[in-house]
Enzyme design. Sequence first.
Site, mmCIF file in Angstrom:
data_model
loop_
_atom_site.group_PDB
_atom_site.id
_atom_site.type_symbol
_atom_site.label_atom_id
_atom_site.label_comp_id
_atom_site.label_asym_id
_atom_site.label_seq_id
_atom_site.Cartn_x
_atom_site.Cartn_y
_atom_site.Cartn_z
ATOM 1 C CG ASP A 131 5.936 -25.032 -1.441
ATOM 2 O OD1 ASP A 131 4.958 -24.277 -1.465
ATOM 3 O OD2 ASP A 131 6.076 -25.926 -0.600
ATOM 4 C CB CYS A 243 -10.471 -29.758 -3.736
ATOM 5 S SG CYS A 243 -8.760 -29.229 -3.533
#
Length: 350
Positions: A131, A243
Site C-alpha cells: 500500500d 460506504c
Amino acid sequence: MSLSSEIEALAVAEGFEQVGIAELSTPLTIGIYEQWLKRGFQGEMSYLERHLEEKREPQRLLKRARSAIVVTKNYVPHPEPVENFPLSSSTRVASYARGRDYHHFLKARLERVIAALKARYPDEEFVCFTDSSPVLERDLAKRAGLGWFGKNTCLLSREHGSLFFIAEIYTTLAKPEVARLEVHDHCGTCTRCLDACPTGALKAPRELDARLCISYLTIESRDVPAEPLRTQIGPWLFGCDICQTVCPWNLRLVKKGERPAAQPSLNDREELVRDLRFLLASSNRSLEKAFRGTAMSRAGGFGLKRNALIVAANSVAIELKPEIEALSLDPKLGDLARWALTKISSEQKL
C-alpha cells in the site's frame, strides 16, 4: 504441482484469503487515474502525482519484473489486534485500524512467501509492496481475478466483500498460462454506498473526491476541515467504514456485534467521553507513543486532537468543556476548539 498452485499454497499458508497472478504491464486504469489527478481529487496527497511514472511503468520498481502475485487479507475481525488498544469500541475508528499496522505484518508475511519462492527459484527476483508504494493495487487485483471495482471505488468480491487489505509481490517469474477468469461487476443498480456517504465524496459510481472523504479528512489531511464538513464527519475519529458496511456484499460478512449501534447506550457515551478526554488532554508526544505500531499513528498527535475536537462537538460532549477550553489558546487548534465550544453550547440549548 503447477506454479500457480504452488504460489497459492504458500500464500494461503501465510493466512491470505485470496491469491491471484497478473501480468505486469501498463495498468488498464492508468488513464482514469491520470484524469482523477488532473481534477485535483487527490487533495493534499501530492505524492500520488509524484508516483505517477512508477504506476504507469511497473518495471521501474523491479527492472525485469514480468508478473505480480496479488493477495488479500480480511481485516474484520482484525487479524492482528492490539492487546491494549488505547480506545474503546464506543469510539468510531475504521475497522482496519483497530490493530497492528498492516504495512508491517503484511510485509512480514509476504517476505516469508518470497523466501520460500526464492529457495525454489534462486535465479528469479521478488519484491513485495503493501500500500505505501506506488502501485495501482486494485488494477492488479482485478486483472488477477480477485474482484471487480465497486461503486464505492473499493475492490469487491462476492465471497469476501471489500473489507480486506491488498498486497502484492512483483516478480521476474512469468505469469502461468492458467489464470482466474475475469470477475464481472455485481453491483447492479444498487447505490447504497453513494446514498450513505455523509459528505458526498462519492460523486458518481466509482468516482471519489478524496477531498470530501472522511478517511482523507481524518487521516491524510493536515488541515482543519471547512465548517460544513466538520459536522458531516459526525462521530468518526479516524477513517470511515460507511460506504463499505452498507454494501450488501459486506453486510452478510460483518458480524452484527461489530457494527456500531444506531443509538449509543449510556455506557457507550461514558466510554466515548473518556476516550476523547484522553485524546484532548494528552500531549502530542504521548499520543504518538500510545498509538505507535498501529495505523492510527498516521494522523499524528495534531490530527488525533483535531479529530477529537470535531467528534466532541458533534457528540455535544459538554463534559469536555474544560479540555476544549484548554485548547482554545493552541496556535493550530484554537479556532477549531472555539468552534467546538460554540457548537456544543448551541446544541445544548436545543
